[in-house]
Design a protein around this motif. Structure first.
Motif, PDB file in Angstrom:
ATOM      1  N   THR B 398      -1.390  38.081  37.595  1.00 31.84           N
ATOM      2  CA  THR B 398      -0.363  38.094  38.629  1.00 31.84           C
ATOM      3  C   THR B 398       0.009  39.522  39.013  1.00 31.84           C
ATOM      4  O   THR B 398       0.090  39.853  40.204  1.00 31.84           O
ATOM      5  N   SER B 399       0.171  40.356  38.011  1.00 27.72           N
ATOM      6  CA  SER B 399       0.593  41.718  38.346  1.00 27.72           C
ATOM      7  C   SER B 399      -0.519  42.450  39.078  1.00 27.72           C
ATOM      8  O   SER B 399      -0.270  43.236  39.994  1.00 27.72           O
ATOM      9  N   GLU B 400      -1.757  42.159  38.709  1.00 30.83           N
ATOM     10  CA  GLU B 400      -2.894  42.786  39.396  1.00 30.83           C
ATOM     11  C   GLU B 400      -2.863  42.424  40.886  1.00 30.83           C
ATOM     12  O   GLU B 400      -3.020  43.273  41.750  1.00 30.83           O
ATOM     13  N   PHE B 401      -2.608  41.147  41.159  1.00 32.84           N
ATOM     14  CA  PHE B 401      -2.602  40.701  42.552  1.00 32.84           C
ATOM     15  C   PHE B 401      -1.388  41.189  43.321  1.00 32.84           C
ATOM     16  O   PHE B 401      -1.447  41.349  44.535  1.00 32.84           O
ATOM     17  N   LYS B 402      -0.296  41.381  42.599  1.00 32.73           N
ATOM     18  CA  LYS B 402       0.898  41.882  43.300  1.00 32.73           C
ATOM     19  C   LYS B 402       0.634  43.263  43.865  1.00 32.73           C
ATOM     20  O   LYS B 402       1.151  43.621  44.920  1.00 32.73           O
ATOM     21  N   ASP B 403      -0.212  44.018  43.162  1.00 30.72           N
ATOM     22  CA  ASP B 403      -0.568  45.349  43.662  1.00 30.72           C
ATOM     23  C   ASP B 403      -1.499  45.232  44.859  1.00 30.72           C
ATOM     24  O   ASP B 403      -1.352  45.932  45.852  1.00 30.72           O
ATOM     25  N   VAL B 404      -2.463  44.329  44.736  1.00 35.41           N
ATOM     26  CA  VAL B 404      -3.487  44.214  45.781  1.00 35.41           C
ATOM     27  C   VAL B 404      -2.938  43.543  47.042  1.00 35.41           C
ATOM     28  O   VAL B 404      -3.244  43.947  48.160  1.00 35.41           O
ATOM     29  N   SER B 405      -2.159  42.494  46.845  1.00 36.07           N
ATOM     30  CA  SER B 405      -1.658  41.741  48.000  1.00 36.07           C
ATOM     31  C   SER B 405      -0.137  41.719  48.004  1.00 36.07           C
ATOM     32  O   SER B 405       0.472  40.672  47.769  1.00 36.07           O
ATOM     33  N   PRO B 406       0.488  42.842  48.273  1.00 36.25           N
ATOM     34  CA  PRO B 406       1.952  42.873  48.186  1.00 36.25           C
ATOM     35  C   PRO B 406       2.630  41.969  49.218  1.00 36.25           C
ATOM     36  O   PRO B 406       3.793  41.636  49.070  1.00 36.25           O
ATOM     37  N   LYS B 407       1.857  41.552  50.243  1.00 38.41           N
ATOM     38  CA  LYS B 407       2.478  40.741  51.291  1.00 38.41           C
ATOM     39  C   LYS B 407       2.740  39.315  50.849  1.00 38.41           C
ATOM     40  O   LYS B 407       3.435  38.565  51.527  1.00 38.41           O
ATOM     41  N   HIS B 408       2.095  38.881  49.746  1.00 38.31           N
ATOM     42  CA  HIS B 408       2.250  37.500  49.301  1.00 38.31           C
ATOM     43  C   HIS B 408       3.110  37.415  48.050  1.00 38.31           C
ATOM     44  O   HIS B 408       2.719  37.915  47.005  1.00 38.31           O
ATOM     45  N   PRO B 409       4.303  36.792  48.123  1.00 40.28           N
ATOM     46  CA  PRO B 409       5.115  36.624  46.912  1.00 40.28           C
ATOM     47  C   PRO B 409       4.398  35.680  45.937  1.00 40.28           C
ATOM     48  O   PRO B 409       3.945  34.603  46.346  1.00 40.28           O
ATOM     49  N   ILE B 410       4.256  36.105  44.721  1.00 34.87           N
ATOM     50  CA  ILE B 410       3.610  35.259  43.715  1.00 34.87           C
ATOM     51  C   ILE B 410       4.673  34.879  42.688  1.00 34.87           C
ATOM     52  O   ILE B 410       5.273  35.750  42.045  1.00 34.87           O
ATOM     53  N   LEU B 411       4.956  33.601  42.551  1.00 37.03           N
ATOM     54  CA  LEU B 411       5.996  33.137  41.627  1.00 37.03           C
ATOM     55  C   LEU B 411       5.334  32.511  40.415  1.00 37.03           C
ATOM     56  O   LEU B 411       4.509  31.598  40.552  1.00 37.03           O
ATOM     57  N   LEU B 412       5.680  33.011  39.234  1.00 38.59           N
ATOM     58  CA  LEU B 412       5.049  32.509  38.010  1.00 38.59           C
ATOM     59  C   LEU B 412       6.095  31.865  37.112  1.00 38.59           C
ATOM     60  O   LEU B 412       7.132  32.478  36.820  1.00 38.59           O
ATOM     61  N   ALA B 413       5.884  30.642  36.700  1.00 37.59           N
ATOM     62  CA  ALA B 413       6.777  29.972  35.759  1.00 37.59           C
ATOM     63  C   ALA B 413       5.918  29.326  34.685  1.00 37.59           C
ATOM     64  O   ALA B 413       5.205  28.359  34.961  1.00 37.59           O
ATOM     65  N   ALA B 414       5.960  29.922  33.472  1.00 39.89           N
ATOM     66  CA  ALA B 414       5.096  29.376  32.415  1.00 39.89           C
ATOM     67  C   ALA B 414       5.783  29.528  31.070  1.00 39.89           C
ATOM     68  O   ALA B 414       6.467  30.528  30.836  1.00 39.89           O
ATOM     69  N   PRO B 415       5.642  28.545  30.176  1.00 38.89           N
ATOM     70  CA  PRO B 415       6.260  28.652  28.854  1.00 38.89           C
ATOM     71  C   PRO B 415       5.516  29.672  27.989  1.00 38.89           C
ATOM     72  O   PRO B 415       4.332  29.913  28.194  1.00 38.89           O
ATOM     73  N   GLU B 416       6.243  30.215  27.060  1.00 38.85           N
ATOM     74  CA  GLU B 416       5.611  31.182  26.156  1.00 38.85           C
ATOM     75  C   GLU B 416       4.886  30.447  25.049  1.00 38.85           C
ATOM     76  O   GLU B 416       5.126  29.262  24.808  1.00 38.85           O
ATOM     77  N   ASN B 417       4.044  31.213  24.381  1.00 34.94           N
ATOM     78  CA  ASN B 417       3.389  30.706  23.178  1.00 34.94           C
ATOM     79  C   ASN B 417       2.569  29.439  23.357  1.00 34.94           C
ATOM     80  O   ASN B 417       2.632  28.527  22.549  1.00 34.94           O
ATOM     81  N   VAL B 418       1.888  29.412  24.451  1.00 31.28           N
ATOM     82  CA  VAL B 418       0.943  28.304  24.630  1.00 31.28           C
ATOM     83  C   VAL B 418      -0.444  28.920  24.532  1.00 31.28           C
ATOM     84  O   VAL B 418      -0.779  29.847  25.272  1.00 31.28           O
ATOM     85  N   TRP B 419      -1.199  28.433  23.558  1.00 29.81           N
ATOM     86  CA  TRP B 419      -2.504  29.047  23.281  1.00 29.81           C
ATOM     87  C   TRP B 419      -3.624  28.061  23.569  1.00 29.81           C
ATOM     88  O   TRP B 419      -3.519  26.873  23.288  1.00 29.81           O
ATOM     89  N   VAL B 420      -4.666  28.585  24.117  1.00 26.51           N
ATOM     90  CA  VAL B 420      -5.865  27.756  24.329  1.00 26.51           C
ATOM     91  C   VAL B 420      -7.055  28.468  23.690  1.00 26.51           C
ATOM     92  O   VAL B 420      -7.038  29.695  23.542  1.00 26.51           O
ATOM     93  N   ASP B 421      -8.037  27.662  23.274  1.00 30.73           N
ATOM     94  CA  ASP B 421      -9.272  28.267  22.761  1.00 30.73           C
ATOM     95  C   ASP B 421     -10.136  28.615  23.957  1.00 30.73           C
ATOM     96  O   ASP B 421     -10.776  27.744  24.545  1.00 30.73           O
ATOM     97  N   ALA B 422     -10.145  29.878  24.338  1.00 30.92           N
ATOM     98  CA  ALA B 422     -10.911  30.245  25.536  1.00 30.92           C
ATOM     99  C   ALA B 422     -11.369  31.678  25.437  1.00 30.92           C
ATOM    100  O   ALA B 422     -10.746  32.502  24.757  1.00 30.92           O
TER     101      ALA B 422
END
Lengths: 129, 548
Positions: B398-422
């Motif tokens: 998200t932060s990478e894209f905020k730099d690249v595309s400042p014209k688009h508001p990016i809203l992030l809502a995610a719980p902490e401590n959720v892990w996936v095997d990836a």
């Protein structure tokens, strides 16, 4: 004497480079990133020359060329990466474009083309690449 | 040349089908010809049997006459009443020569006679000619058919011996239209059109299967010609516009011949029409096969043509995508090269920044094209799954894209401590591509929302935009590589059309699923569900629960 140059380009970096080169040659550059934007600029500042990128999101640069007949005194330079494609050349000829300049050529080329408009009577269809 | 080569499979297929059909037709034709030949041979053989029966019949009749003249005490005196009575008695009891009888002197003058009405043919009747010829040759005589008041009559002659010498001739007569021979011929049935015939040496019908024809000329000239040429055989000919067959055989007596005629269609019947049906069936099969092959080939050609068109479009898109950053890099480099002395430090930094950023972008693009090509070729990409923090990955992207595309508001809502095997890089790539996609299809300033939902066994991450959206049909194909090229919107939106196909592949590899909800004109939501990590990780300290 061409003074005010409209730069229709959606790629910010390319606009920055072209703007820098053309500005440093003594021209006043106004930028637009969409066709609607460019039409608004034409209505307000009446540019002498329009540098038009063809491939734009939403409306194409050719749409602008079509609309630009409203300002017959404005010279149109199509500024594209597809300068060598027959479709581009044919379309440019059909639409009475003043020049086609390749984006991949030396950025100074665009300044040479703009300057050539001051050299003498208008020669429509001249291709500068 | 290439156009010609395209037709090679079609031509080869048609040639194979034609060859198979021809072999089938030839086999069928051969079997058919054999069956027809057997049928012809059978008919000729039967005809010979009939001829032999006629021969025997006439022989019996002659023997009957011999028996009469050899046991009967005939005076041979002209007009002798006793002789007349003998002849009458014989004619009345004979089953064979039951029309009449006559005694004739060796010089040919009549001695005595008896007959049923309307009487005997006169001695001048040309029908006696063969009879006389036979007698002169020392054989029993057999006449042609003679007509007495429209009654057809045939005469048989035997010598009458007296004292060991031939003293006179006895001539016995039978009605050709009413005798066992005619009755027998009438009983021979050969379909509806078959006729068993018996002709004399003049071509007159001795027996016809139809007694009204007896005594009339048999006028099928081709049969008579064939009969003149050989003793027995079979011919096919046209009579009064009808295709006929005839089997024929000489009877070996009196120049007579047995003939059976029938319509060719009836005679060959199923054999020939069967062959025709086989030919028609094979021809039908051939037409169907050729049509099917043509359609298949046409379909393939159309698919190929589409693929070519698609490939061309794809190449054009890719070229454009590569040319644009190269143009920026080149422009920045050339401008710097020529003007760096006159440029401000900020401008130099700005131009170097352009070169740097566009080189990164170009390199990413090339990697993506290579990855897409790899996946399309069915080759796996190496993944290294480790427990990875979903929120961490989402924040980074998200932060990478905020730099690249400042014209688009990016809203992030995610719980902490959720892990996936990836594989962390794969996860970043999935989120990055989906975010890039959402931004690309959003109007300027269009908001993009990222939301993660923690579930007992899995985590769902959805990325929503308010962009152009897509139709149901587009949704079905959106994960296919280069689908955008096929959709033809490449002039409106940049990119090579590989992002979503890469996303799906990576999500599959991570054991997850991806779904889309979308309404044309009202944006899309891509939702990824990934299984949670089996090894729980220690909570990572975090400063913020959600970004904006």
């Amino acid at each position: 004497m061409s003074e005010r140059i409209l730069l229709l380009e959606d790629d910010d970096d390319l606009a920055t480079i072209t703007d820098a080169v053309v500005s440093s040659a003594g021209y006043d550059v106004v930028r637009a990133s969409s066709v609607n934007d460019a039409i608004a600029q034409c209505e307000s500042v009446r540019p002498d020359v329009a540098l038009v990128d063809v491939q734009l999101p939403e409306r194409s640069g050719w749409d602008f060329v079509r609309e630009a007949t409203r300002w017959p005194e404005m010279r149109i330079v199509v500024y594209t990466v597809h300068q060598d494609e027959p479709e581009t050349i044919e379309q440019a000829a059909r639409m009475n474009v003043d020049a086609v300049v390749g984006k991949t050529s030396d950025p100074m080329r665009i300044v040479d083309v703009i300057r050539s408009f001051d050299d003498g009577p208008l020669e429509k269809h001249a291709k500068h690449r | 040349m290439r156009a010609l080569k395209r037709f090679i499979p079609l031509v080869v297929s048609i040639v194979v089908v034609v060859a198979v059909a021809l072999v089938g037709l030839l086999q069928s034709a051969r079997a058919n010809a054999t069956a027809q030949q057997i049928r012809r041979d059978d008919r000729v053989s039967e005809e010979r049997d009939l001829a032999s029966l006629t021969n025997q019949y006439v022989m019996f009749a002659l023997k009957d006459a011999y028996d009469f003249v050899s046991v009967t005490p005939l005076s041979l005196k002209p007009g002798d009443l006793a002789d007349t009575a003998h002849i009458m008695a014989y004619v009345k009891r004979s089953a064979l020569l039951n029309y009449g009888g006559a005694l004739v002197s060796l010089s040919g003058s009549p001695l005595n006679a008896y007959s049923a009405k309307p009487g005997l043919p006169p001695a001048t009747d040309p029908g006696y000619a063969p009879l006389r010829a036979d007698l002169l040759a020392g054989k029993p005589g057999i006449s042609s058919v003679m007509t007495v008041s429209s009654v057809p009559v045939v005469a048989l002659a035997v010598p009458v011996q007296k004292g060991g010498e031939t003293a006179a001739i006895f001539i016995g007569y039978f009605r050709a239209d009413d005798n066992p021979l005619e009755t027998y011929n009438e009983r021979l049935h050969y379909g509806k059109s078959g006729r068993a015939l018996l002709i004399d040496s003049t071509g007159t019908l001795v027996a016809a299967g139809d007694r009204t024809r007896v005594g009339k000329k048999f006028d099928d000239a081709p049969v008579l010609r064939a009969l003149a040429a050989r003793h027995s055989g079979f011919i096919e000919y046209t009579s009064h516009g009808t295709r006929m067959i005839a089997s024929f055989s000489e009877d070996g007596i009196g120049g007579w011949a047995s003939i059976t005629t029938q319509s060719a269609a009836e005679f060959f019947g199923a054999i020939r029409s069967g062959g025709l049906h086989v030919a028609l069936a094979l021809a039908g099969l051939l037409v169907v096969a050729a049509a099917a092959l043509f359609l298949m080939n046409h379909k393939r050609q159309m698919a190929l043509a589409r693929a070519y068109e698609y490939k061309g479009q794809l190449l054009a898109n890719t070229t454009h995508e590569l040319k644009t950053p190269l143009t920026a890099i080149r422009g920045a480099a050339v401008t710097l090269g020529m003007r760096w002395r006159t440029m401000s430090a900020e401008q130099v930094d700005q131009f170097l920044g352009i070169i740097h950023r566009r080189c990164d972008g170009l390199s990413k693009l090339i990697e993506r094209i290579l990855l897409g090509a790899r996946l399309e070729a069915g080759r796996e990409v190496a993944l290294n799954p480790v427990p990875t923090d979903v929120l961490g990955s989402l924040r980074g992207i998200t932060s990478e894209f905020k730099d690249v595309s400042p014209k688009h508001p990016i809203l992030l809502a995610a719980p902490e401590n959720v892990w996936v095997d990836a594989d962390p890089e794969a996860l970043d790539q999935i989120f990055g591509l989906l975010l890039e996609n959402a931004i690309k299809y959003s109007p300027e300033g269009g908001e993009v929302r990222i939301a993660a939902i923690d579930e007992p066994r899995s985590v769902s991450i959805s990325i929503s935009d308010h962009g152009v959206g897509m139709s149901v049909e587009e949704r079905e194909h959106i994960f296919e590589p280069y689908f955008r090229a096929a959709r033809g919107d490449s002039s409106r939106f940049s990119g090579v059309g590989l992002g979503l196909s890469i996303v799906r592949h990576l999500v599959d590899r991570l054991g997850g699923t991806i779904t889309i909800e979308s309404t044309p004109g009202d944006g899309s939501t891509f939702t990824i569900t990934l299984p949670k990590a089996t090894t729980p990780m220690a909570p990572t300290p975090s400063l913020e629960g959600a970004d904006r």
